[in-house]
Motif scaffolding. Structure first.
Motif, PDB file in Angstrom:
ATOM      1  N   GLY A  98      20.248  49.246  32.628  1.00  0.00           N
ATOM      2  CA  GLY A  98      19.559  48.877  33.858  1.00  0.00           C
ATOM      3  C   GLY A  98      18.594  49.972  34.262  1.00  0.00           C
ATOM      4  N   ALA A  99      18.715  50.389  35.508  1.00  0.00           N
ATOM      5  CA  ALA A  99      17.862  51.469  36.001  1.00  0.00           C
ATOM      6  C   ALA A  99      18.652  52.765  36.076  1.00  0.00           C
ATOM      7  CB  ALA A  99      17.309  51.092  37.369  1.00  0.00           C
ATOM      8  N   GLY A 100      19.681  52.864  35.289  1.00  0.00           N
ATOM      9  CA  GLY A 100      20.486  54.081  35.291  1.00  0.00           C
ATOM     10  C   GLY A 100      21.336  54.212  36.527  1.00  0.00           C
ATOM     11  N   SER A 101      21.739  53.087  37.069  1.00  0.00           N
ATOM     12  CA  SER A 101      22.447  53.123  38.341  1.00  0.00           C
ATOM     13  C   SER A 101      23.952  53.150  38.175  1.00  0.00           C
ATOM     14  CB  SER A 101      22.096  51.896  39.173  1.00  0.00           C
ATOM     15  OG  SER A 101      22.608  50.725  38.549  1.00  0.00           O
ATOM     16  N   TYR A 102      24.430  53.348  36.940  1.00  0.00           N
ATOM     17  CA  TYR A 102      25.865  53.321  36.722  1.00  0.00           C
ATOM     18  C   TYR A 102      26.460  51.995  37.169  1.00  0.00           C
ATOM     19  CZ  TYR A 102      26.493  58.063  35.057  1.00  0.00           C
ATOM     20  OH  TYR A 102      26.468  59.198  34.304  1.00  0.00           O
ATOM     21  N   GLN A 103      25.716  50.902  36.947  1.00  0.00           N
ATOM     22  CA  GLN A 103      26.307  49.601  37.221  1.00  0.00           C
ATOM     23  C   GLN A 103      27.485  49.397  36.281  1.00  0.00           C
ATOM     24  OE1 GLN A 103      24.278  46.186  35.028  1.00  0.00           O
ATOM     25  NE2 GLN A 103      22.512  47.386  35.682  1.00  0.00           N
ATOM     26  N   LEU A 104      28.529  48.788  36.788  1.00  0.00           N
ATOM     27  CA  LEU A 104      29.731  48.559  36.002  1.00  0.00           C
ATOM     28  C   LEU A 104      29.618  47.278  35.186  1.00  0.00           C
ATOM     29  CD1 LEU A 104      32.516  49.340  38.645  1.00  0.00           C
ATOM     30  CD2 LEU A 104      31.811  50.770  36.733  1.00  0.00           C
ATOM     31  N   THR A 105      30.082  47.345  33.947  1.00  0.00           N
ATOM     32  CA  THR A 105      30.264  46.153  33.130  1.00  0.00           C
ATOM     33  C   THR A 105      31.757  45.925  33.029  1.00  0.00           C
ATOM     34  OG1 THR A 105      28.265  46.599  31.854  1.00  0.00           O
ATOM     35  CG2 THR A 105      29.875  45.095  30.888  1.00  0.00           C
ATOM     36  N   PHE A 106      32.218  44.782  33.545  1.00  0.00           N
ATOM     37  CA  PHE A 106      33.642  44.487  33.574  1.00  0.00           C
ATOM     38  C   PHE A 106      34.071  43.728  32.333  1.00  0.00           C
ATOM     39  CE2 PHE A 106      35.334  45.475  37.825  1.00  0.00           C
ATOM     40  CZ  PHE A 106      34.179  45.790  38.500  1.00  0.00           C
ATOM     41  N   GLY A 107      35.292  43.999  31.887  1.00  0.00           N
ATOM     42  CA  GLY A 107      35.917  43.190  30.863  1.00  0.00           C
ATOM     43  C   GLY A 107      36.447  41.910  31.474  1.00  0.00           C
ATOM     44  N   LYS A 108      37.104  41.099  30.666  1.00  0.00           N
ATOM     45  CA  LYS A 108      37.497  39.763  31.103  1.00  0.00           C
ATOM     46  C   LYS A 108      38.758  39.704  31.945  1.00  0.00           C
ATOM     47  CE  LYS A 108      35.195  36.924  27.642  1.00  0.00           C
ATOM     48  NZ  LYS A 108      34.191  36.465  28.573  1.00  0.00           N
ATOM     49  N   GLY A 109      39.551  40.686  32.000  1.00  0.00           N
ATOM     50  CA  GLY A 109      40.742  40.657  32.847  1.00  0.00           C
ATOM     51  C   GLY A 109      41.984  40.185  32.125  1.00  0.00           C
ATOM     52  N   THR A 110      43.096  40.804  32.468  1.00  0.00           N
ATOM     53  CA  THR A 110      44.406  40.422  31.952  1.00  0.00           C
ATOM     54  C   THR A 110      45.344  40.257  33.135  1.00  0.00           C
ATOM     55  OG1 THR A 110      44.146  41.639  29.878  1.00  0.00           O
ATOM     56  CG2 THR A 110      46.399  41.152  30.568  1.00  0.00           C
ATOM     57  N   LYS A 111      46.039  39.129  33.149  1.00  0.00           N
ATOM     58  CA  LYS A 111      46.966  38.876  34.246  1.00  0.00           C
ATOM     59  C   LYS A 111      48.336  39.435  33.878  1.00  0.00           C
ATOM     60  CE  LYS A 111      48.838  35.163  37.094  1.00  0.00           C
ATOM     61  NZ  LYS A 111      48.802  33.705  37.382  1.00  0.00           N
ATOM     62  N   LEU A 112      48.837  40.319  34.696  1.00  0.00           N
ATOM     63  CA  LEU A 112      50.162  40.893  34.492  1.00  0.00           C
ATOM     64  C   LEU A 112      51.146  40.219  35.428  1.00  0.00           C
ATOM     65  CD1 LEU A 112      52.040  43.094  33.267  1.00  0.00           C
ATOM     66  CD2 LEU A 112      51.361  44.577  35.158  1.00  0.00           C
ATOM     67  N   SER A 113      52.205  39.633  34.850  1.00  0.00           N
ATOM     68  CA  SER A 113      53.271  39.021  35.638  1.00  0.00           C
ATOM     69  C   SER A 113      54.547  39.806  35.403  1.00  0.00           C
ATOM     70  CB  SER A 113      53.478  37.561  35.234  1.00  0.00           C
ATOM     71  OG  SER A 113      52.344  36.791  35.559  1.00  0.00           O
ATOM     72  N   VAL A 114      55.152  40.274  36.477  1.00  0.00           N
ATOM     73  CA  VAL A 114      56.374  41.055  36.377  1.00  0.00           C
ATOM     74  C   VAL A 114      57.554  40.169  36.741  1.00  0.00           C
ATOM     75  CG1 VAL A 114      57.599  43.109  37.146  1.00  0.00           C
ATOM     76  CG2 VAL A 114      55.100  43.129  36.961  1.00  0.00           C
ATOM     77  N   ILE A 115      58.500  40.072  35.840  1.00  0.00           N
ATOM     78  CA  ILE A 115      59.677  39.226  36.036  1.00  0.00           C
ATOM     79  C   ILE A 115      60.770  40.068  36.676  1.00  0.00           C
ATOM     80  CG2 ILE A 115      61.344  37.727  34.890  1.00  0.00           C
ATOM     81  CD1 ILE A 115      59.193  37.730  32.532  1.00  0.00           C
ATOM     82  N   PRO A 116      61.218  39.695  37.871  1.00  0.00           N
ATOM     83  CA  PRO A 116      62.227  40.518  38.559  1.00  0.00           C
ATOM     84  C   PRO A 116      63.572  40.495  37.821  1.00  0.00           C
ATOM     85  CG  PRO A 116      61.221  38.924  40.060  1.00  0.00           C
ATOM     86  CD  PRO A 116      60.776  38.566  38.679  1.00  0.00           C
TER      87      PRO A 116
END
Lengths: 116, 113
Positions: A98-116
């Protein structure tokens, strides 16, 4: 309800176990990496970051590992708790994009489910 | 303020109508970023500001999207003639420096019918 077509990688772990969430990035020029946690209805929340001159960084219960050779980032959560349930995103910045603005590029995401 | 404040939380517009979203960055933060999140997953960078000046607008759709950060006013993101594909959550984030930690607001959900 959820939108049709939504498909997030999901990781289910037992409470107390360790979690490892992985992320592959493609831009070899990226020099700063961040992990974010997003709970339902909330904005991304900073967890931990790492610069490209490091390969490991530890926080409280979290560790980020960076392997620049294979362009891979991982987030390890120790003793996972129900409150850790969320979607986790990796993000990277390339200072020359871009213009060197340190814009973030995000990955697709992972859903974490914690089983009690 | 101590957190990024976004308004409204929800906005519903008919196709072709205008939508305007607001963001008050954390006090003392010079940089403001707007991101679009579609289907609770992918984030797309739209635009960033350094104070009231556009810093990087490489992500902005040129035709219908505009944004401003004026002194002593919340920043705004405006979409003229909304389309169905504009339906998303729009996040604002602020930071003290261009490479510093980003603090995100809770987002504004835009639904275009």
């Amino acid at each position: 309800g959820e939108s049709v077509g939504l498909h997030l990688p999901t990781l289910s772990v037992q409470e107390g176990d360790n979690s490892i969430i992985n992320c592959a990035y493609s831009n070899s020029a990226s020099d700063y990496f961040i992990w974010y946690k997003q709970e339902s209805g909330k904005g991304p929340q900073f967890i931990i970051d790492i610069r490209s001159n490091m390969d490991k960084r530890q926080g409280q219960r979290v560790t980020v590992l960076l392997n620049k050779t294979v362009k891979h980032l991982s987030l390890q959560i120790a003793a996972t708790q129900p409150g850790d349930s969320a979607v986790y995103f990796c993000a990277e910045t390339d200072p020359y994009s871009g213009a060197g603005s340190y814009q973030l590029t995000f990955g697709k995401g992972t859903k974490l489910s914690v089983i009690p | 303020g101590e957190e990024v404040a976004q308004t409204p939380k929800h906005l519903v517009r008919g196709e072709g109508q205008k939508a305007k979203l607001y963001c008050a960055p954390i006090k003392g933060h010079s940089y403001v970023f707007w991101y679009q999140q579609v289907l609770k997953n992918e984030f797309k960078f739209l635009i960033s500001f350094q104070n009231e000046n556009v810093f990087d607008e490489t992500g902005m759709p040129k035709e219908r999207f505009s944004a401003k950060c004026l002194p002593n006013s919340p920043c705004s993101l405006e979409i003229q003639a909304t389309k169905l594909e504009d339906s998303a959550v729009y996040f604002c984030a602020s930071s003290q420096s261009k490479a510093g930690e980003l603090f995100f607001g809770e987002g504004s959900r835009l639904t275009v019918l």
